[in-house]
Enzyme design. Structure first.
Site, short mmCIF file in Angstrom:
data_model
loop_
_atom_site.label_atom_id
_atom_site.label_comp_id
_atom_site.label_asym_id
_atom_site.label_seq_id
_atom_site.Cartn_x
_atom_site.Cartn_y
_atom_site.Cartn_z
N HIS A 260 34.05 -26.11 76.34
CA HIS A 260 35.50 -25.83 76.51
C HIS A 260 35.24 -24.66 77.47
CE1 HIS A 260 39.45 -24.78 74.94
NE2 HIS A 260 39.23 -23.59 75.47
N GLU A 261 34.47 -23.40 77.37
CA GLU A 261 34.49 -22.29 78.20
C GLU A 261 34.06 -22.77 79.45
OE1 GLU A 261 36.13 -19.96 77.07
OE2 GLU A 261 36.18 -20.28 74.96
N HIS A 264 36.84 -24.00 81.64
CA HIS A 264 37.69 -22.71 82.18
C HIS A 264 36.75 -22.10 83.26
CE1 HIS A 264 40.63 -22.03 79.32
NE2 HIS A 264 39.98 -22.00 78.17
N GLU A 290 43.82 -24.11 80.27
CA GLU A 290 43.67 -24.93 79.07
C GLU A 290 43.57 -26.23 79.27
OE1 GLU A 290 42.58 -23.00 76.56
OE2 GLU A 290 42.33 -24.18 74.88
ZN ZN Z 1 40.63 -21.97 75.97
#
Ligand code: ZN
Length: 489
Positions: A260-261, A264, A290
């Site tokens: 997830h990170e 980003h 996101e």
């Molecule tokens: Zn996020």
């Protein structure tokens, strides 16, 4: 020197201040000893105030007036447009209101930590009440046409309106609810703790790094550290920090955190470094940010091809891991109605967001009194999930957002899910990308995202960006189709 060049010089100075503050903020969440807090708060307040003062200088506005009359390249014109939009918002808030908000939110955050620990809403209620009042005041200063929520959304998802989000959720709700119920029923035979085992942290770190590298995260311009609340932050054009936390019993917790990170982080690493500090070198909205994290976490990281490649490697690293690919995927795709948003699976996640959107909108519109929030939360939760939270810690006190005064933020999580599905589907229409993803090779997919999303910075609005990349504005059907195929297929 042109007014545009002078604006770039000022923007660079602001970026130096902001990235210095970001470095201190990263340190605060990772390695800073507790006694350093008071001085750190002063450093952060000082740097934040300096940046705000530079951006709201009369000189900045005069230069904007001039630059608007200059002959500019399209990217330069887009930068001037975006500066004007941001400047119009900043100058409407008085220094006093900004300071009052900052003090109220740091007090609220501390009160929230205690209130959550004790599951005692009364400890947090007066702080939330103050923040909602100040937030309403900010919205009035920014001005809005229909309701205060619009002005707040604009901070996180420029151009979005509460009524659009509301219409979107109204149409999604029956489909999401039916899908989640069915997914939960189908998961009944999958044991809840199938993934549990013994996974030493240093071995998790090794796997996480290999995975992050394989999807394209550049460790020459970034690193991973440990924190209690995972996040991703940019400290400079070539300095991207990811953080995660480790559960020694379940390696997938830190791994999906990193996917997830890193999603980003890949977005930030793909923004044009030469434009650092300018809108053209900055992400466009949280709904787009996101979408990048969700795409890598869910569409890539929870897919069968990904685990065909990575499960054998995970088994080499963790001797305790003996599940077959089929059992592993079943455990990974298990759906259940649960109380905590950050632990929710894909099938039920958006219902958690819907609940928060409904409640914060009502609080801002004075339709819901703060003291009645716990009861309203529990009733809404019962309605959506068929469960009543056993206490407020697992109910209305679970999220940090409201304690920071971040109202109007939650819908960007669902927008991110919708955009992720739509972008992933569009990319899969390129045969070379689809073939590579089927073999768990992600260089072509990253190249597509670099070209269509990352390299554009904030030169287009999020709506223009999605339309240019996929052929149509954000449309929920791709996300619903993805959930159906994953959970009901
Ligand atoms: Zn996020």
């Amino acid at each position: 020197m042109s007014a545009y060049s002078l604006l770039c010089t000022l923007a660079n100075e602001i970026a130096l201040l902001e990235s210095t503050a970001a470095t201190l903020g990263w340190d605060q969440e990772t390695y800073m000893p507790p006694k350093a807090l008071e001085h750190r708060a002063q450093q952060m307040g000082y740097l934040g105030g300096k940046g705000h003062a530079l951006f709201t200088l009369r000189k900045f506005r005069l230069l904007l007036d001039k630059a608007e009359g200059e002959e500019l390249q399209p990217v330069q014109a887009a930068n001037v447009r975006e500066w004007r939009r941001l400047n119009n918002r900043s100058i409407r808030l008085s220094k006093r209101l900004v300071e009052e908000f900052s003090i109220a939110s740091s007090r609220a955050k501390a009160a929230w930590v205690e209130a959550r620990k004790n599951s005692d809403f009364a400890q947090f209620a007066p702080h939330l009440d103050k923040l909602v009042q100040l937030t309403r005041k900010k919205a009035e200063k920014w001005s809005y046409t229909t309701e205060p929520y619009d002005a707040l959304l604009d901070e996180f998802e420029p151009g979005a309106q509460a009524v659009q989000i509301s219409t979107l959720f109204d149409s999604l709700r029956p489909q999401l609810s039916a899908l989640a119920k069915e997914a939960v029923v189908r998961s009944a035979g999958v044991p809840a703790h199938a993934l549990e085992g013994d996974y030493p942290v240093h071995l998790q770190q090794q796997l996480n790094r290999e995975v992050a590298e394989s999807i394209g995260f550049d460790f020459e311009g970034g690193r991973i550290d440990t924190t209690t609340h995972p996040f991703c932050t940019k400290l400079g054009p070539h300095d991207q920090r990811l953080t995660t936390r480790y559960d020694p019993k379940d390696f997938t917790s830190s791994l999906f955190g990193i996917l997830h990170e890193a999603g980003h982080g890949l977005y930030e690493q793909g923004l044009p470094p030469a434009d650092y500090g300018l809108p053209s070198g900055t992400f466009v909205s949280l709904g787009i940010h996101e979408s990048q994290s969700r795409l890598w976490e869910n569409h890539v990281g929870r897919s069968r091809p990904f685990w065909e490649r990575w499960l054998p490697r995970a088994k080499e690293i963790f001797p305790a891991l003996t599940l077959s690919l089929e059992d592993f995927l079943r455990a990974l795709h298990r759906a259940e109605f649960s109380f905590i948003r950050v632990e929710a699976d894909e099938a039920t996640y958006d219902l958690h967001i819907l609940l928060r959107f409904l409640l914060e909108r009502r609080m801002l519109n004075r339709e819901l009194k703060i003291k009645d929030l716990p009861q309203a939360w529990n009733e809404q939760f019962e309605d959506l999930f068929g469960l009543t939270p056993p206490d407020n810690a697992r109910g209305c006190l679970q999220d940090i957002h409201w304690s920071m005064g971040a109202l109007g933020y939650f819908p960007t999580y669902t927008l991110g899910n919708l955009n992720a599905a739509q972008l992933y589907h569009a990319a899969q229409q390129v045969p070379a990308i689809a073939e590579a993803c089927a073999a768990a090779e992600y260089v072509p997919l990253l190249g597509w995202l670099r070209h269509h999303i990352h390299s554009k910075g904030a030169t287009l609005t999020s709506g223009e960006l999605i339309t240019a990349a996929t052929g149509s504005p954000t449309d929920a059907s791709w996300h619903l189709a993805h959930l159906r195929s994953r959970f009901l297929g």
